[in-house]
Design an enzyme around this catalytic site. Structure first.
Site, mmCIF file in Angstrom:
data_model
loop_
_atom_site.group_PDB
_atom_site.id
_atom_site.type_symbol
_atom_site.label_atom_id
_atom_site.label_comp_id
_atom_site.label_asym_id
_atom_site.label_seq_id
_atom_site.Cartn_x
_atom_site.Cartn_y
_atom_site.Cartn_z
ATOM 1 C CE1 TYR A 285 0.493 -0.312 4.385
ATOM 2 C CE2 TYR A 285 -1.517 -0.742 4.808
ATOM 3 C CZ TYR A 285 0.014 -0.431 5.355
ATOM 4 O OH TYR A 285 0.065 -0.637 6.599
ATOM 5 C CD GLU A 286 -0.099 5.848 1.382
ATOM 6 O OE1 GLU A 286 0.366 6.495 0.567
ATOM 7 O OE2 GLU A 286 -1.163 5.704 1.542
#
Ligand SMILES: Cc1cc2nc3c(=O)[nH]c(=O)nc-3n(C[C@H](O)[C@H](O)[C@H](O)COP(=O)(O)OP(=O)(O)OC[C@H]3O[C@@H](n4cnc5c(N)ncnc54)[C@H](O)[C@@H]3O)c2cc1C
Length: 596
Positions: free
Chosen positions: A442-443
């Site tokens: 994620y990110e």
């Protein structure tokens, strides 16, 4: 159950001996009065909260997970989470590095970074509830109107409300230009927002009275792609003019994701049904505003893996000293026992030292970047602010991807140290591995981070920022070049610096012919530059350790051994990475799609 001891000694070494942060911070008007005792005392107190309050909830939280009531759309996190959050708020922890204008304590970012490392070690899933608030705070602080700031920033600072970032939709993750959520302007200046978001961390819970969702959506006349995205504040409860909570807004949790790790954090499918929002920043420029939050979150994700690396190491080291199996090949080391402790076996030591080196290197790099961030935010010299901002931008994808890749390796090694017991839930080691895995995704996946580093941050400005960072390394190499004791560190550091320069030029030339060459080399390239950063900080740490070795403090002996291990056993990975980066595009693209 795993245990956790805050690594205060190493934090103090990094801050006060390696980076001399107090001298640097004192130059900034906002921190002119800072001193080492204050920083140490805050981290010591914070460490107690982490070790005593949230660490004991990590294993049980993982087993219990979050529950969604489908009729009320309310989500209940595991037992103890709400009480721990109350204690966190009462202790003033959310306000640590926030702006005093909104009730913050105005401490340096690097103190908050240290606090978050410990929180992540203790309980990554719990930490994500307040963690996302901080990114929302930063985005609103940078781009909110005075009215939005006065409505939301004091509540986010105090922790009474938490924040989220709502970007991802079922058909759109990496490519935000595809997003479909719609925002219809209303006569009163607000917007009605309709759409579906998935994978929203801490999207719904009962820890705080309100949740401030930062939502990306499209205006009706928005151009296609990423140039047509705007950012909106969509609170769970609307806020009255006097700051009290009003009606429930039309944003609901419709489902919880069943996932590999971080079970205790609610990962929500969010439905927006004409939810009322206000715009942050300018129309169609939402991604720029959201990038403030995303950059904060990227550093935060690197810090998650740093925390997991540290706690996994601590538990594996303790286990390896206690568990007895087999004899050392060179003969018994604990003849009074039925077998030797497994720490006598070279490969067990290799796994432990790998995790230790990744934790110490990660801490040095993260603290350095946090210090540059403090300067970027608070220096009264505009040139310095810009220079530090550029350096933080360069190093952010390295923190995100290098530390999370290392975290995956380290937690997996530490689980391996436990043998079969590492695979069993009660020991907590398999949870660290599962929790660490999402940090690479994620990110912005680690591939996307590598493209950001090589494509935008390095080749995008002809290597100018990388060269500036390289000059810091070169001047250290020059200073220490004549020291015989430092040769074992300086020579490989200087050699890698030269190789990075050559590799960057070579990929840049190839990319002129075919931009896909960047994609073929970027992941290997990021890892090589990550090692260059670690080598620089380990060499500087070794210099201090060599100077202080005679003090009798075993800390310096251990630091020196870890640095030597790093240079002997981990850094050489760069040779094969450079080779595979140079192998280029052809072996990847030659095979026809139909043959996959
Ligand atoms: C537990 C969890 C929590 C999350 N929390 C949040 C949250 O709070 N808010 C939020 O908005 N989102 C959140 N996300 C979403 C997360 O950020 C996305 O999953 C991630 O950005 C990747 O998007 P995707 O899953 O759609 O993968 P895709 O974009 O479909 O990518 C699939 C694969 O293709 C690769 N790829 C894509 N484009 C390229 C390219 N140009 N070059 C090379 N490779 C490429 C990717 O690296 C990846 O390996 C969360 C996800 C999870 C699982």
């Amino acid at each position: 159950m795993p245990t956790y001891t805050p690594p205060l000694r190493d934090m103090q070494f990094v801050m006060h001996e390696l980076l001399n942060v107090v001298d640097e911070l004192k130059m900034l008007p906002a921190h002119a009065d800072i001193d080492a005792d204050t920083i140490n005392a805050v981290l010591e107190e914070g460490g107690k909260f982490c070790a005593e309050v949230i660490a004991p909830l990590n294993l049980s939280g993982d087993a219990e997970g979050c529950k969604l009531d489908k009729t009320t759309h309310e989500v209940t996190p595991p037992k103890g989470f709400k009480e721990a959050y109350k204690q966190y708020v009462e202790g003033g922890w959310p306000a640590l590095s926030c702006d005093p204008a909104y009730g913050g304590q105005g401490l340096p970012v690097l103190v908050n970074q240290g606090m978050y490392e410990m929180m992540n070690s203790a309980n990554q899933a719990w930490t994500m509830y307040p963690g996302l608030s901080h990114g929302a705070y930063e985005a609103l602080h940078a781009h909110g109107t005075p009215e939005q700031k006065s409505t939301y920033l004091t509540k986010l600072t105090s922790g009474e409300w938490t924040g989220t970032m709502c970007l991802t939709e079922p058909h759109c993750g990496t490519d935000l230009g595809l997003l479909r959520t719609k925002a219809e302007p209303q006569a009163d200046g607000t917007y009605k927002i309709t759409g579906a978001k998935i994978f929203i961390s801490a999207g719904e819970h009962d820890l705080a009275a309100n949740i401030v969702h930062l939502v990306l959506a499209r205006l009706p006349d928005a151009p296609a792609g990423s140039k047509g995205i705007s950012l909106f504040i969509v609170p769970k409860f609307l806020v009255n003019a006097d700051g009290t909570l009003g009606a429930r807004n039309g944003i609901f949790c419709a489902g919880l994701e069943h996932k590999m790790g971080i079970h205790a954090n609610s990962t929500c499918q969010m439905v927006l049904e004409g939810a009322i929002g206000t715009m942050v920043g300018e129309p169609n420029k939402g991604l720029a505003a959201m990038f403030v939050m995303m950059n904060a979150a990227r550093l935060g994700v690197g810090n998650q893996s740093l925390g997991l690396t540290e706690v996994a190491y601590q538990n594996a080291a303790a286990y390896a000293k206690d568990r007895i199996q087999m004899r050392a090949l060179s003969g018994p080391k604990a003849p009074d026992k039925a077998a030797d402790p497994i720490i006598v076996h070279p490969d067990v030591r290799k796994m432990l030292l790998t995790a230790r080196a990744y934790a110490e290197g990660g801490r040095a790099l993260s603290t350095y970047v946090a210090l540059q961030l403090d300067k970027a935010l608070s220096s009264d010299d505009e040139d310095e602010r810009k220079e530090c901002e550029a350096e933080v931008a360069l190093l952010t994808p390295i923190i995100k991807a290098f530390l999370t890749d290392n975290g995956w390796i380290a937690t997996s090694h530490c689980m391996q140290v436990f043998g079969g017991h590492g695979f069993i839930h009660e020991w907590g080691m398999e949870q660290f591995v599962r929790d660490a895995r999402i940090n690479m995704i994620y990110e912005g996946t680690n591939t996307i981070q590598s493209l950001d580093l090589l494509g935008r941050k390095v080749l995008g400005n002809n290597g100018a920022t990388l060269k500036k960072f390289g000059k810091k390394i070169a001047s250290f190499v020059e200073e220490e070049g004549t020291s015989e004791a430092m040769q074992e560190f300086i020579n490989p550091l200087a050699d890698l610096g030269d190789k990075v320069t050559k590799l960057t030029t070579e990929i840049g030339m190839k990319a002129f012919q075919n931009p896909d060459e960047v994609g073929a080399a970027a992941v290997d390239y990021l890892r090589v530059v990550g090692h260059l950063c670690f080598a620089y900080f380990f060499a500087r740490s070794a210099k201090i350790a060599l100077e202080k070795q005679g003090s009798g403090d075993p800390f310096y002996t251990a630091k020196l051994h870890t640095a030597r291990f790093y240079f002997a056993k981990l850094l050489p990975e760069t040779a094969s990475l450079i080779r595979t980066a140079r192998a280029g595009l052809q072996p990847l693209m030659a095979m026809d799609e139909a043959l996959f």
